[in-house]
Design a protein around this motif. Structure first.
Motif, mmCIF file in Angstrom:
data_model
loop_
_atom_site.group_PDB
_atom_site.id
_atom_site.type_symbol
_atom_site.label_atom_id
_atom_site.label_comp_id
_atom_site.label_asym_id
_atom_site.label_seq_id
_atom_site.Cartn_x
_atom_site.Cartn_y
_atom_site.Cartn_z
ATOM 1 N N THR A 50 48.616 63.197 19.468
ATOM 2 C CA THR A 50 48.944 64.331 20.114
ATOM 3 C C THR A 50 47.868 65.434 20.014
ATOM 4 N N GLY A 51 47.071 65.573 19.208
ATOM 5 C CA GLY A 51 45.821 66.154 19.141
ATOM 6 C C GLY A 51 44.660 65.654 20.191
ATOM 7 N N ILE A 52 44.447 64.505 20.035
ATOM 8 C CA ILE A 52 43.565 63.662 21.099
ATOM 9 C C ILE A 52 44.140 64.070 22.631
ATOM 10 N N VAL A 53 45.404 63.610 22.784
ATOM 11 C CA VAL A 53 45.799 64.175 24.252
ATOM 12 C C VAL A 53 45.557 65.607 24.740
ATOM 13 N N SER A 54 45.937 66.464 23.619
ATOM 14 C CA SER A 54 45.613 68.056 24.019
ATOM 15 C C SER A 54 44.275 68.261 24.139
ATOM 16 N N GLU A 55 43.582 67.858 23.390
ATOM 17 C CA GLU A 55 42.112 68.010 23.391
ATOM 18 C C GLU A 55 41.429 67.552 24.865
ATOM 19 N N ARG A 56 42.020 66.368 25.423
ATOM 20 C CA ARG A 56 41.866 65.852 26.624
ATOM 21 C C ARG A 56 42.314 66.740 27.719
ATOM 22 N N GLN A 57 43.329 67.460 27.727
ATOM 23 C CA GLN A 57 43.950 68.214 28.540
ATOM 24 C C GLN A 57 42.877 69.307 28.812
ATOM 25 N N ALA A 58 42.544 69.947 27.475
ATOM 26 C CA ALA A 58 41.716 71.226 27.654
ATOM 27 C C ALA A 58 40.287 70.843 28.212
ATOM 28 N N ARG A 59 39.918 69.415 28.061
ATOM 29 C CA ARG A 59 38.639 69.110 28.510
ATOM 30 C C ARG A 59 38.728 69.056 30.023
ATOM 31 N N LEU A 60 39.901 68.524 30.574
ATOM 32 C CA LEU A 60 40.200 68.384 32.014
ATOM 33 C C LEU A 60 40.346 69.790 32.713
ATOM 34 N N VAL A 61 40.813 70.778 32.141
ATOM 35 C CA VAL A 61 40.931 72.026 32.577
ATOM 36 C C VAL A 61 39.715 72.501 32.692
ATOM 37 N N LYS A 62 38.366 72.181 31.872
ATOM 38 C CA LYS A 62 37.172 72.638 31.958
ATOM 39 C C LYS A 62 36.265 71.783 32.818
ATOM 40 N N GLY A 63 36.785 70.853 33.552
ATOM 41 C CA GLY A 63 36.200 69.778 34.214
ATOM 42 C C GLY A 63 35.350 68.802 33.801
ATOM 43 N N GLU A 64 35.773 68.596 32.436
ATOM 44 C CA GLU A 64 35.198 67.412 31.630
ATOM 45 C C GLU A 64 36.163 66.256 31.770
#
Length: 136
Positions: A50-64
């Motif tokens: 869940t943490g890995i997916v959540s971190e990915r979502q945060a990165r997507l919001v930043k454009g990464e």
């Protein structure tokens, strides 16, 4: 004068009954401990994923568009890059160890190896007889 006390046969009977109860209870406690380690491991794996997916979502919001790098997954404690409170590493049963792309969770002295793949963001059990119990 009347004395009241237990006879020898009564004491022997009580000791035998306690022995039988202990013989039944001790193996049950060992199984319960193993089940608790499996449950803890399942919970940890779910939180890590869940943490890995959540971190990915945060990165997507930043454009990464990438998942977290393996060297950022565990900095001070295991998985502190994706969890609010990282896991303290240990070597005994019910503990995690490792770093980078390979992590190990021990149950009954057996290592269950998990691999993190940055390209897909998958955190999968790759070897160990408890893999199915930890991930299903």
């Amino acid at each position: 004068m009347k004395k009241s006390a237990f006879t020898m046969i009564e004491l022997v009977f009580v000791i035998v009954v306690l022995g039988i109860l202990a013989a039944i209870a001790v193996p049950k406690l060992a199984v319960t401990r193993d089940d608790a380690m499996i449950s803890k491991g399942r919970s940890d794996v779910a939180a890590i994923r869940t943490g890995i997916v959540s971190e990915r979502q945060a990165r997507l919001v930043k454009g990464e568009h990438s998942f977290i790098a393996p060297d950022k997954l565990s900095v001070n404690k295991l998985f502190d890059g994706v969890m609010m409170y990282g896991i303290t590493a240990g070597t005994g049963d019910g503990h995690w160890s490792g770093g980078g792309t390979s992590y190990t969770y021990k149950i009954k002295g057996e290592s269950n190896v998990f691999t993190y793949t940055q390209a897909t963001g998958k955190f999968e059990c790759t070897s160990g007889s408890y893999c199915s119990k930890l991930t299903d």
